[in-house]
Scaffold this active site. Structure first.
Site, PDB file in Angstrom:
ATOM      1  N   SER A 136      -7.876  -5.692  -6.919  1.00 55.71           N
ATOM      2  CA  SER A 136      -8.439  -4.793  -5.739  1.00 55.71           C
ATOM      3  C   SER A 136      -9.863  -5.384  -5.453  1.00 55.71           C
ATOM      4  CB  SER A 136      -8.836  -3.448  -5.993  1.00 55.71           C
ATOM      5  OG  SER A 136      -7.710  -2.886  -6.553  1.00 55.71           O
ATOM      6  N   SER A 166     -10.757  -2.265 -14.008  1.00 58.16           N
ATOM      7  CA  SER A 166     -10.973  -1.381 -15.295  1.00 58.16           C
ATOM      8  C   SER A 166     -10.979  -2.314 -16.590  1.00 58.16           C
ATOM      9  CB  SER A 166      -9.828  -0.679 -15.552  1.00 58.16           C
ATOM     10  OG  SER A 166      -9.582   0.163 -14.326  1.00 58.16           O
ATOM     11  N   GLN A 211      -7.259  -6.521 -14.853  1.00 55.61           N
ATOM     12  CA  GLN A 211      -6.276  -6.704 -13.655  1.00 55.61           C
ATOM     13  C   GLN A 211      -7.214  -6.967 -12.422  1.00 55.61           C
ATOM     14  OE1 GLN A 211      -4.350  -3.266 -12.228  1.00 55.61           O
ATOM     15  NE2 GLN A 211      -2.849  -4.079 -11.012  1.00 55.61           N
ATOM     16  N   GLU A 220       3.173  -0.719 -13.384  1.00 56.19           N
ATOM     17  CA  GLU A 220       2.060   0.325 -13.354  1.00 56.19           C
ATOM     18  C   GLU A 220       2.584   1.602 -12.832  1.00 56.19           C
ATOM     19  OE1 GLU A 220      -1.475  -1.122 -11.184  1.00 56.19           O
ATOM     20  OE2 GLU A 220      -2.503   0.851 -11.096  1.00 56.19           O
TER      21      GLU A 220
HETATM   22  C1  LIG Z   1      -8.858   5.082 -12.315  1.00 59.36           C
HETATM   23  C2  LIG Z   1      -8.694   3.938 -11.446  1.00 59.36           C
HETATM   24  C3  LIG Z   1      -8.519   2.615 -12.119  1.00 59.36           C
HETATM   25  C4  LIG Z   1      -8.269   1.445 -11.214  1.00 59.36           C
HETATM   26  N1  LIG Z   1      -8.351  -0.001 -12.196  1.00 59.36           N
HETATM   27  C5  LIG Z   1      -7.903  -0.873 -11.272  1.00 59.36           C
HETATM   28  C6  LIG Z   1      -7.812  -2.092 -11.846  1.00 59.36           C
HETATM   29  O1  LIG Z   1      -8.081  -2.192 -13.177  1.00 59.36           O
HETATM   30  N2  LIG Z   1      -7.755  -3.461 -11.175  1.00 59.36           N
HETATM   31  C7  LIG Z   1      -7.759  -3.225  -9.900  1.00 59.36           C
HETATM   32  O2  LIG Z   1      -7.727  -4.328  -9.026  1.00 59.36           O
HETATM   33  N3  LIG Z   1      -7.895  -2.229  -9.089  1.00 59.36           N
HETATM   34  C8  LIG Z   1      -7.948  -1.017  -9.909  1.00 59.36           C
HETATM   35  N4  LIG Z   1      -8.034   0.376  -9.269  1.00 59.36           N
HETATM   36  C9  LIG Z   1      -8.029   0.388  -7.548  1.00 59.36           C
HETATM   37  C10 LIG Z   1      -6.830   1.043  -7.117  1.00 59.36           C
HETATM   38  O3  LIG Z   1      -5.765   0.006  -7.091  1.00 59.36           O
HETATM   39  C11 LIG Z   1      -7.446   1.078  -5.592  1.00 59.36           C
HETATM   40  O4  LIG Z   1      -8.336   1.978  -5.586  1.00 59.36           O
HETATM   41  C12 LIG Z   1      -6.118   1.703  -4.751  1.00 59.36           C
HETATM   42  O5  LIG Z   1      -5.417   0.528  -4.483  1.00 59.36           O
HETATM   43  C13 LIG Z   1      -7.022   2.067  -3.379  1.00 59.36           C
HETATM   44  O6  LIG Z   1      -7.750   1.078  -2.561  1.00 59.36           O
HETATM   45  P1  LIG Z   1      -9.130   1.257  -2.365  1.00 59.36           P
HETATM   46  O7  LIG Z   1      -9.985   1.950  -3.246  1.00 59.36           O
HETATM   47  O8  LIG Z   1      -9.690   0.044  -1.701  1.00 59.36           O
HETATM   48  O9  LIG Z   1      -8.897   2.368  -0.984  1.00 59.36           O
HETATM   49  P2  LIG Z   1      -8.389   2.026   0.532  1.00 59.36           P
HETATM   50  O10 LIG Z   1      -7.256   1.211   0.412  1.00 59.36           O
HETATM   51  O11 LIG Z   1      -9.892   1.560   1.172  1.00 59.36           O
HETATM   52  O12 LIG Z   1      -8.115   3.407   0.988  1.00 59.36           O
HETATM   53  C14 LIG Z   1      -9.250   4.410   1.469  1.00 59.36           C
HETATM   54  C15 LIG Z   1      -8.372   5.743   1.908  1.00 59.36           C
HETATM   55  O13 LIG Z   1      -7.603   5.300   2.962  1.00 59.36           O
HETATM   56  C16 LIG Z   1      -6.194   5.629   2.586  1.00 59.36           C
HETATM   57  N5  LIG Z   1      -5.616   4.627   3.278  1.00 59.36           N
HETATM   58  C17 LIG Z   1      -5.577   3.490   3.200  1.00 59.36           C
HETATM   59  N6  LIG Z   1      -4.657   2.911   3.820  1.00 59.36           N
HETATM   60  C18 LIG Z   1      -3.734   4.106   4.579  1.00 59.36           C
HETATM   61  C19 LIG Z   1      -2.819   4.089   5.491  1.00 59.36           C
HETATM   62  N7  LIG Z   1      -2.202   2.667   5.566  1.00 59.36           N
HETATM   63  N8  LIG Z   1      -2.155   5.108   5.814  1.00 59.36           N
HETATM   64  C20 LIG Z   1      -2.767   6.300   5.364  1.00 59.36           C
HETATM   65  N9  LIG Z   1      -4.087   6.376   4.596  1.00 59.36           N
HETATM   66  C21 LIG Z   1      -4.724   5.385   3.990  1.00 59.36           C
HETATM   67  C22 LIG Z   1      -6.294   5.812   1.346  1.00 59.36           C
HETATM   68  O14 LIG Z   1      -5.099   6.673   0.914  1.00 59.36           O
HETATM   69  C23 LIG Z   1      -7.327   6.528   0.764  1.00 59.36           C
HETATM   70  O15 LIG Z   1      -7.602   7.703   0.976  1.00 59.36           O
HETATM   71  C24 LIG Z   1      -8.404   1.391  -9.945  1.00 59.36           C
HETATM   72  C25 LIG Z   1      -8.530   2.652  -9.535  1.00 59.36           C
HETATM   73  C26 LIG Z   1      -8.707   3.807 -10.095  1.00 59.36           C
HETATM   74  C27 LIG Z   1      -8.835   4.973  -9.232  1.00 59.36           C
END
Ligand SMILES: Cc1cc2nc3c(=O)[nH]c(=O)nc-3n(C[C@H](O)[C@H](O)[C@H](O)COP(=O)(O)OP(=O)(O)OC[C@H]3O[C@@H](n4cnc5c(N)ncnc54)[C@H](O)[C@@H]3O)c2cc1C
Length: 424
Positions: free
Chosen positions: A120, A152, A117, A235
């Site tokens: 992100s 992933s 996928q 998902e």
């Molecule tokens: C085990 C695992 C597998 C994954 N696999 C995939 C994959 O295969 N493909 C893929 O595309 N993605 C994947 N992801 C990514 C996942 O979708 C993102 O990590 C998730 O959407 C959060 O985005 P970010 O990590 O950029 O954090 P951010 O969006 O930058 O957030 C950082 C922090 O800020 C907080 N935050 C953000 N916006 C707000 C708001 N508006 N209000 C309050 N708090 C906020 C969040 O809660 C978090 O604590 C995976 C993640 C994990 C943990």
């Protein structure tokens, strides 16, 4: 107060006996994994919720859970694990053309092709619609440039569900397209990221003049957000559903190297996060407390009861959701509260497991107490609060859509993407 009995969905007994009869004839642990998946695909039991003309049975999710229970009871390996079957397939069923369904669905169900996928990015996670990856038309192809992260399974994937920007002159949600991109090409560079579990489940994926043909555009030009919502809804449903699971799992695609192996060897298999999350919950914790002689400790007893209570509340919430659905009422906040509860239960299980184990909680690996499963779960636990929509995002949704709190002021829906302020 009326007492709600947990009932089997209508038609469950018929489905169960049909699957059981089929399994008695067809499940053979001496087949290869690929042969078993071919059989399962042709039977319709691999993807029972999909339409009959596309390898399914057109059943509801409730009845599909009955199918999974029967697979588990027979000790049979389930359909291919991973994102092809879970996310790409249902998205293509909903948004793909007939040609795309014919091209992509069967290799997903037979496990011949694996998917990842590519959603992100370093600057687009919770706010996915801010994604920067760009695709520019070049004849009958698109040229893609950008960076994805957290991908992933990209190292074993044949195809990627790619979200990329195809129009910067419209508001951000309206200029995104969804492609099925071939991963094995010069313009795609997959770089594994090692996690604190010791594994490298995730990857960074760099797209540098990667190419994808027009016919791989799923759901229409600049309509990628709608297709992405289908992927994300699937998902969430599979995360919230808790994965009834079969008796074993295999990873699809040639690169994972499992297809030619004996399918019986995958029974009670499952790796990494799936194995770790299986350890979460009251039953495992009680077993751990018993085997470590900690059941008389009042603090541990207290936490065990808290975990048990949360599990029961979750079970009742699922029943309430089903009852609302049966009564023709739409989905409420249950999916969001279920995700939050899952995060809380995972954290509680992590803390309780490590407390039960004491210093042994520092041991990692198959020869640690209880096969190292509690330690593995503890290290994997943070993931649950992040994927499928982080805890904070779930709370925002509950605040806005359930409690009616005002949304954060934003001009995202009206301002063209190219004029938005972005942090890099
Ligand atoms: C085990 C695992 C597998 C994954 N696999 C995939 C994959 O295969 N493909 C893929 O595309 N993605 C994947 N992801 C990514 C996942 O979708 C993102 O990590 C998730 O959407 C959060 O985005 P970010 O990590 O950029 O954090 P951010 O969006 O930058 O957030 C950082 C922090 O800020 C907080 N935050 C953000 N916006 C707000 C708001 N508006 N209000 C309050 N708090 C906020 C969040 O809660 C978090 O604590 C995976 C993640 C994990 C943990």
């Amino acid at each position: 107060m009326a007492i709600v009995e947990e009932s089997r969905p209508r038609g469950a007994d018929e489905v169960a006996s049909e699957v059981r009869a089929w399994l008695q004839e067809q499940w053979d642990p001496d087949l290869t994994l690929a042969e078993w998946w071919e059989r399962l695909a042709d039977s319709g039991w691999a993807v029972p919720t999909w339409p009959e003309e596309w390898f399914g049975k057109g059943l509801t999710r409730d009845l599909a859970a009955v199918v999974a229970q029967e697979l588990r009871a027979a000790g049979a390996v389930g359909p291919p694990a991973g994102l092809g079957l879970m996310l790409a397939g249902p998205t293509i069923v909903a948004h793909g053309s007939e040609e795309q369904k014919a091209r992509y669905l069967r290799p997903i169900v037979t496990g011949q092709e694996a998917w990842c996928q590519l959603f992100s990015e370093p600057g687009a996670g919770s706010d996915l619609a801010s994604l920067q990856c760009r695709a520019v038309k070049d004849g009958e192809e698109w040229v893609v440039n950008g960076q994805k992260v957290w991908t992933s399974g990209a190292q074993v994937a044949d195809l990627g569900m790619l979200l990329t920007r195809t129009d910067v002159d419209v508001p951000k949600h309206r200029g995104i397209s969804y492609f099925a991109i071939e991963m094995d090409q010069a313009g795609v560079d997959v770089r594994p990221l090692r996690e604190m579990t010791g594994r490298a489940l995730f990857n960074e994926v760099f797209l540098d003049d990667a190419r994808v043909p027009d016919e791989a555009l799923i759901g229409g030009l600049n309509n990628g957000w709608a297709a992405a919502m289908t992927t994300l809804a699937n998902e969430r449903a599979s995360l919230g559903g808790g994965g009834a699971g079969a008796a074993g799992l295999g990873v699809p695609g040639q690169k994972a190297g499992m297809l030619a192996r004996r399918v019986g060897d995958f029974v009670r298999g499952g790796a990494g996060g799936q194995r770790a999350l299986g350890a979460r919950g009251f039953a495992t914790m009680r077993k751990a407390a018993e085997s470590e002689g900690r059941t008389a400790d009042p603090h541990i007893r207290q936490a065990l009861v808290e975990l048990y209570t949360m599990e029961e509340i979750s079970r009742y919430t699922v029943m309430r959701t089903k009852a609302a659905k049966a009564a023709g009422r739409g989905p409420g906040p249950e999916a969001n509260t279920a995700k939050l509860t899952m995060s809380r239960m995972t954290r509680l299980s992590r803390d309780l497991g490590l407390e039960i184990l004491g210093p042994k909680g520092m041991l990692h690996g198959g020869d640690a107490p209880m096969g190292g499963i509690l330690q593995e779960m503890a290290i994997f636990a943070p993931a649950v609060s992040i994927y499928g929509g982080s805890d904070e995002v779930q709370k925002n949704i509950i605040g806005e859509r359930v409690l009616g709190l005002p949304k954060e002021p934003s001009d995202d829906k009206t301002t063209p993407f190219r004029e938005l302020r972005v942090s890099r």
